[in-house]
Design an enzyme around this catalytic site. Structure first.
Site, PDB file in Angstrom:
ATOM      1  N   TYR A 161     -16.045  -5.666   2.169  1.00 13.09           N
ATOM      2  CA  TYR A 161     -16.294  -5.762   3.612  1.00 13.09           C
ATOM      3  C   TYR A 161     -15.457  -6.906   4.181  1.00 13.09           C
ATOM      4  O   TYR A 161     -15.508  -8.037   3.702  1.00 13.09           O
ATOM      5  CB  TYR A 161     -17.784  -6.017   3.834  1.00 13.09           C
ATOM      6  N   CYS A 162     -14.661  -6.601   5.220  1.00 12.05           N
ATOM      7  CA  CYS A 162     -13.878  -7.605   5.934  1.00 12.05           C
ATOM      8  C   CYS A 162     -12.940  -8.321   4.961  1.00 12.05           C
ATOM      9  O   CYS A 162     -12.178  -7.684   4.248  1.00 12.05           O
ATOM     10  CB  CYS A 162     -14.809  -8.560   6.676  1.00 12.05           C
ATOM     11  N   LEU A 163     -13.004  -9.649   4.892  1.00  6.38           N
ATOM     12  CA  LEU A 163     -12.149 -10.393   3.980  1.00  6.38           C
ATOM     13  C   LEU A 163     -12.428 -10.011   2.531  1.00  6.38           C
ATOM     14  O   LEU A 163     -11.521 -10.041   1.686  1.00  6.38           O
ATOM     15  CB  LEU A 163     -12.362 -11.894   4.192  1.00  6.38           C
ATOM     16  N   PHE A 196     -14.663  -1.678   4.203  1.00  8.20           N
ATOM     17  CA  PHE A 196     -15.336  -1.735   5.500  1.00  8.20           C
ATOM     18  C   PHE A 196     -14.591  -2.733   6.386  1.00  8.20           C
ATOM     19  O   PHE A 196     -14.584  -3.937   6.117  1.00  8.20           O
ATOM     20  CB  PHE A 196     -16.788  -2.217   5.363  1.00  8.20           C
ATOM     21  N   GLY A 235     -12.951  -7.034   1.577  1.00  9.66           N
ATOM     22  CA  GLY A 235     -12.150  -5.829   1.358  1.00  9.66           C
ATOM     23  C   GLY A 235     -10.697  -6.157   1.098  1.00  9.66           C
ATOM     24  O   GLY A 235     -10.032  -5.494   0.287  1.00  9.66           O
TER      25      GLY A 235
END
Length: 621
Positions: free
Chosen positions: A355-357, A383, A359
């Site tokens: 998720y975000c960083l 994500f 990812g």
């Protein structure tokens, strides 16, 4: 969203392009536990010009003091942008005349409109309308005069300045975007909605309540001031307590090291899929955004669908962690988690999710694993995660050489990036929604938004270690090394094109942190089947999309590895639209990639018996 930036100078192997990333192997992770959690620096780390504490200490100290006065914005970067714009405008006499003409025309329109305030045949917004995402003047009171004329005057002024600062021949696009953005922030301060005497909603409520709203607003302001002077848990969030009302899924910490705790969640079904799900959240946020309340917990949804879930809970770093490198998050984080999962669920591949960083980190890890022949990943899910940072939205306005150096000096003093700087940058991207609407609601109308689990989580901020954040800004944002094949792991470059595992990638329609067209670039970076989902909502609310919550929708389409590339605008026009949350779509995709149901694995290992139950200890740091 954001303006494109020119390619910065590429320097490989010197201090300006960042130091070599630290490599932490499984052996060093074992040594870490034996040494009480202290990682010794290697010789090249100690000699790195970019991270020597004694390097130009006076300059860094001065910049750190200046940063506190400017909220972390580099005056040099801002000045250079304005100088670029002013010099080119000074050399464009025709454009200057156009600006004067536009100003005169605007003044004439306003004067004419002021003479017909009572004309019922004229539309309230006949001169200019607010943008669809501008809700400051959406209430019906703003259609009344003279407040409507005030609002239109303000909007016309903003429009004039936008036209005056954009489209000037010769101005660097990045500088143009900085000038336009910063002037918009300045002008927004003087919107009529921000003042009691010019806001009809406030005037109406003041008369109705006998001024009670202003008393409540004063109390709200004092409470917020005390919160700034004495940081702690924000008032109104006492009902959302980690481990009691949020982050309550039962489970156990099965691994702990200097950087993270790995949580394994208890199954909720008699049988589970053989492949576990490993979730790698960003370390700019606490992990429990994916395990909020019972009704919107993605962890609960996964376990209810028959998946064994492991979650990384990152430790909140302090000044002693200043030299943690970006690669430490890969080695001590993702790789250590995979090692532990392999002992709990042996001989089984993993559905990895970032998720975000987190990812971005997972993408780097997956590329390195593919390069080295490590086949432990079954699928990869991202994500709202970026792997190419050339179109990273308005956040890139804060990322240039001058700004990064300024941030480095500010972090150098403390050893980390404070939570206020990170939160402030994100708030500026949506200042009307996150700053000025709150000023109007909390201080003028005397109201408070009802507390929610997502708001409580958002206030539970984390810090970022000095070295890691510097490497992240330079190598990914500034130099775009990952997308362009220069990013190195363990001394060797990694390429996203080495990834051949099926991918499920989620972008969100109103994302100001990771714009969906930026996340869409994964289509031409990897050599894999990519199922791309564009969800409604923003960076957080678009991901936390429980199935029983109204208002969610998404578009989804799969591209085979050997299929021709389709641009984002074309994709948007043809991708099927589905009403409702994207969670069921992801679950069906995961099931298609998974084996048959079997008995759940053991909860943890023998060596983890002395570790705490979920949510663990690091989430409280």
């Amino acid at each position: 969203m954001g303006a494109s930036r020119p390619d910065p100078r590429r320097r490989e192997g010197n201090a300006e392009s960042g130091p070599a990333v630290a490599v932490t192997t499984k052996a060093s992770a074992t040594a870490l536990a034996a040494t009480g959690g202290t990682l010794p620096l290697r010789q090249e780390d100690e000699d790195s010009d970019a991270f020597r504490r004694e390097d130009h200490e006076l300059d860094k100290a001065f910049s750190a003091v200046l940063a506190r006065m400017t909220a972390g914005i580099s005056p040099a970067a801002l000045s250079m942008a304005y100088l670029d714009w002013a010099c080119h405008l000074a050399a464009a006499p025709q454009r200057q005349m156009e600006n004067v003409h536009n100003a005169w025309q605007m003044a004439r329109q306003l004067a004419e409109r002021s003479l017909h305030l009572a004309d019922p045949n004229r539309s309230p917004w006949d001169l200019i309308k607010p943008q669809p995402n501008d809700h400051r003047f959406s209430k019906p009171q703003w259609a009344m005069q003279p407040f409507n004329l005030l609002a239109q005057s303000f909007l016309l002024g903003e429009d004039w300045w936008h036209k005056a600062t954009t489209g000037i021949r010769g101005v660097d696009p990045a500088n143009e975007a900085v000038v336009d953005f910063s002037l918009r922030q300045l002008l927004d301060m003087f919107a009529p909605s921000n003042f009691a005497a010019t806001n009809p909603e406030v005037i109406e409520k003041t008369f109705q309540s006998g001024g009670e709203n202003l008393v409540f607003g004063w109390q709200n302001w004092l409470a917020d001031l005390m919160q700034v002077l004495h940081p702690g848990r924000p008032p109104g969030n006492a009902e959302f307590v980690v481990g009691r009302t949020v982050a309550t899924r039962p489970g156990k910490v099965v691994l702990r090291n200097r950087l993270m705790e790995l949580i394994q969640y208890a199954p909720t079904t008699e049988k589970v899929r053989p492949e576990p799900v490993l979730v790698v959240p960003a370390w700019i946020m606490k992990y429990y955004i994916l395990d909020l309340s019972a009704h919107n917990s993605l962890v609960r949804y996964l376990t209810d669908q028959g998946f064994t879930v492991f979650m990384i809970s990152w430790r909140n770093p302090g000044a002693a962690d200043r030299d943690l490198a970006f690669d430490d998050y890969r080695s001590l984080g993702v790789m250590s988690a995979l090692d532990t999962i392999g002992r709990i669920v042996p001989n089984t591949q993993v559905h990895a999710t970032g998720y975000c960083l987190g990812g971005t980190l997972l993408s780097i890890t997956a590329a390195a694993m593919a390069r080295d022949g490590d086949d432990r990943l079954k699928t990869i899910t991202l994500f709202a995660a970026q792997t190419d940072f050339t179109e990273a939205g308005e956040l890139t306005l804060f990322i240039n050489e001058s700004q990064v150096a300024f941030l480095e000096d500010m972090m150098w003093e403390r050893g980390y990036l404070d939570t206020t700087q990170m939160a402030g940058a994100f708030q500026l991207l949506r200042s009307n929604d996150l700053i000025w609407s709150r000023v109007s609601r909390d201080y003028l109308l005397g109201e408070r938004a009802s507390p929610s689990d997502l708001m409580a989580w958002n206030a539970d901020a984390t810090r970022l270690p000095y070295r890691m954040h510097s490497e992240y800004l330079r190598r990914l944002f500034l130099n775009n090394d990952l997308a362009e094949g220069r990013y190195r792991v363990e001394g060797k470059p990694v390429s996203l094109s080495d990834i051949h595992k099926p991918m499920f990638v989620v972008g969100t329609l109103r994302d100001h942190v990771a714009p969906w067209k930026s996340t869409y670039k994964i289509h031409y970076e990897v050599d894999a089947d990519v199922t791309f989902v564009l969800a409604s909502g923003g960076h957080n609310a678009g991901i936390v999309a429980p199935t029983d919550e109204q208002g969610h929708s998404h578009q989804v389409r799969t591209k085979a590895a050997d299929a021709p590339y389709l641009g984002p605008d074309e994709w948007l026009s043809i991708a099927p639209r589905v009403e409702g949350s994207w969670w069921p779509t992801w679950i069906e995709w995961l099931k298609q990639q998974s084996g048959t149901l079997r008995e759940p694995p053991q909860l943890g290992t023998e060596g983890a018996s002395d570790l705490p139950d979920a949510p663990g200890d690091y989430v409280h740091t």
